[in-house]
Design an enzyme around this catalytic site. Structure first.
Site, mmCIF file in Angstrom:
data_model
loop_
_atom_site.group_PDB
_atom_site.id
_atom_site.type_symbol
_atom_site.label_atom_id
_atom_site.label_comp_id
_atom_site.label_asym_id
_atom_site.label_seq_id
_atom_site.Cartn_x
_atom_site.Cartn_y
_atom_site.Cartn_z
ATOM 1 N N TYR A 88 -6.715 3.203 -5.632
ATOM 2 C CA TYR A 88 -5.863 4.241 -5.019
ATOM 3 C C TYR A 88 -6.582 5.582 -4.855
ATOM 4 C CZ TYR A 88 -1.790 1.307 -6.347
ATOM 5 O OH TYR A 88 -0.887 0.303 -6.526
ATOM 6 N N HIS B 282 -5.277 -6.437 -10.191
ATOM 7 C CA HIS B 282 -4.477 -5.945 -9.056
ATOM 8 C C HIS B 282 -3.917 -7.075 -8.171
ATOM 9 C CE1 HIS B 282 -4.041 -1.992 -6.626
ATOM 10 N NE2 HIS B 282 -3.081 -2.822 -6.286
#
Ligand code: NAP
Length: 280
Positions: free
Chosen positions: A50, A106
C-alpha cells in the site's frame, strides 16, 4: 468504543479497525487516524504494497505502541523464506516499530511451496517480530492447506472482502468454517470500496432504515457487519468527517426487523468479490 476478542488470540481489539489502502498521507488522513485512536480504535491495517506504512507510523507517533494492534501484509512475490523475513523487517523499519501484532499473507501464491512460506512466518513469531499469523484472500482450500503445514502456530484470521452487498464468503462456506475454527474474519472493503454510495436505489434503502437510528448509509452498512460475531470491519476514511461516522457505527444496535431488511439488500444489489472476479 466496544472491544471484542480477536478470536483465538484472546486479545481484545476495537470492534472496528482502520483501513489504509489508498491513503495519500495528507494532513487530513493523519488527523482522521488520530481521531479514531483518540476515540478508542486500536486496530490499524496496512500492507507493504500500500505504501502507507510510513503514514501509519506518523499517525500513531504520540500513542503507546502497546495499546495498539497493528497489522501489515506481505505481498506474494516475497513468499520465499529469506524474502519473507526481509519483507517483514522492511515493514517494521517503515513503521518504526519492533514488532507487528498481526502479519498476513496478502494473497495465496501457488508458485511458492506453502510449507516454506509458513516456516518463515513461524520463525518471525519465534523471533518476536510478529505476534500472530494471519492470511488474506485465502479461501477454504488454501486456508486449510496453510494451517495444515504449520508446526507450532495457528492462523488467527483471514482478511476477505465482506460487506452488505458482497457476501460470497457466506455462500462458499468460508464464513462458517472461520466461525467453527476460531479464525477471526477481517472484513475488507466494508463499504464495498465506496460502491454503496454509487447505487441510488441502495442508498435510498439505507437512508430509509437509517432515519430510525439517525444514521448515515455508511453507518448502517457498518452496523450491519458489526451485528455479526467474529467480523472486524476495516473501513478506510480519508478525513475526520468520514472517520467519525465509521467510529460511531459501533454504537448502533439494529433491531431484528431492520437487520432482516438489510440482510435482504444483497439479493437486489449484489457486487461480486474481487477474489471471485480473479478466479474467472
Ligand atoms: P472501503 O473502506 O469499503 O471504502 C472506502 C471508500 O468509502 C472511500 O472512497 C472513502 O472515501 C469512502 N468512505 C469511507 N467512510 C465513509 C463515510 N462515512 N461516508 C462516505 N464515504 C465514506 O474500501 P477499501 O479501502 O477498499 O477497504 C478498506 C480497507 O480494507 C483498505 O483500506 C485496506 O486496508 C483493506 N483492503 C484489503 C484488501 C486485501 O486484499 N486484503 C483489499 C482491499 C482493501 P474517503 O477516502 O474520501 O474517506
Amino acid at each position: 468504543m466496544e472491544y471484542r476478542e480477536f478470536n483465538k488470540t484472546g486479545k481484545k481489539i476495537s470492534a472496528i479497525g482502520i483501513g489504509t489502502w489508498q491513503l495519500s498521507g495528507e494532513d487530513k488522513n493523519i488527523e482522521a487516524i488520530k481521531y479514531a485512536i483518540e476515540n478508542g480504535v486500536n486496530f490499524i491495517d496496512t500492507a507493504e504494497v500500500y505504501g502507507t506504512e510510513p503514514i501509519v507510523s506518523e499517525a500513531i507517533r504520540d500513542f503507546e505502541r502497546e495499546d495498539l494492534f497493528i497489522a501489515s501484509k506481505v505481498w506474494p512475490t516475497h513468499f520465499h523464506y529469506d524474502e519473507l523475513i526481509k519483507a517483514c523487517e522492511n515493514s517494521l523499519s517503515r513503521l518504526k516499530m519492533e514488532y507487528l501484532d498481526l502479519y498476513q499473507l496478502h494473497w495465496p501464491n501457488s508458485a511458492v511451496p506453502i510449507e516454506e512460506t509458513m516456516r518463515a512466518m513461524e520463525k518471525l513469531v519465534e523471533d518476536g517480530k510478529i505476534r500472530y499469523i494471519g492470511v488474506s484472500n485465502f479461501y477454504l482450500d488454501d486456508l486449510k492447506k496453510a494451517q495444515s503445514v504449520m508446526k507450532k502456530q495457528e492462523i488467527v484470521s483471514d482478511q476477505v472482502e465482506y460487506n452488505i452487498v458482497t457476501r460470497d464468503i457466506e455462500k462458499d462456506g468460508l464464513f462458517d468454517y472461520c466461525n467453527k475454527n476460531g479464525i477471526a474474519i477481517i472484513a475488507y472493503s466494508p463499504l464495498s470500496h465506496g460502491k454503496i454510495f454509487e447505487k441510488s436505489a441502495l442508498l435510498s434503502d439505507l437512508q430509509k432504515i437509517g432515519r430510525r437510528y439517525s444514521a448515515t448509509p455508511a453507518e448502517m452498512s457498518l452496523a450491519w457487519l458489526l451485528s455479526r460475531e467474529n467480523v472486524f470491519p476495516i473501513p478506510k476514511a480519508s478525513n475526520v468527517e468520514h472517520m467519525k461516522e465509521n467510529v460511531n457505527s459501533v454504537n448502533i444496535k439494529l433491531n431484528d426487523k431492520d437487520l432482516h431488511f438489510l440482510s435482504g439488500l444483497e439479493e437486489k444489489y449484489h457486487v461480486e468479490s474481487i477474489a471471485k472476479q480473479h478466479t474467472k
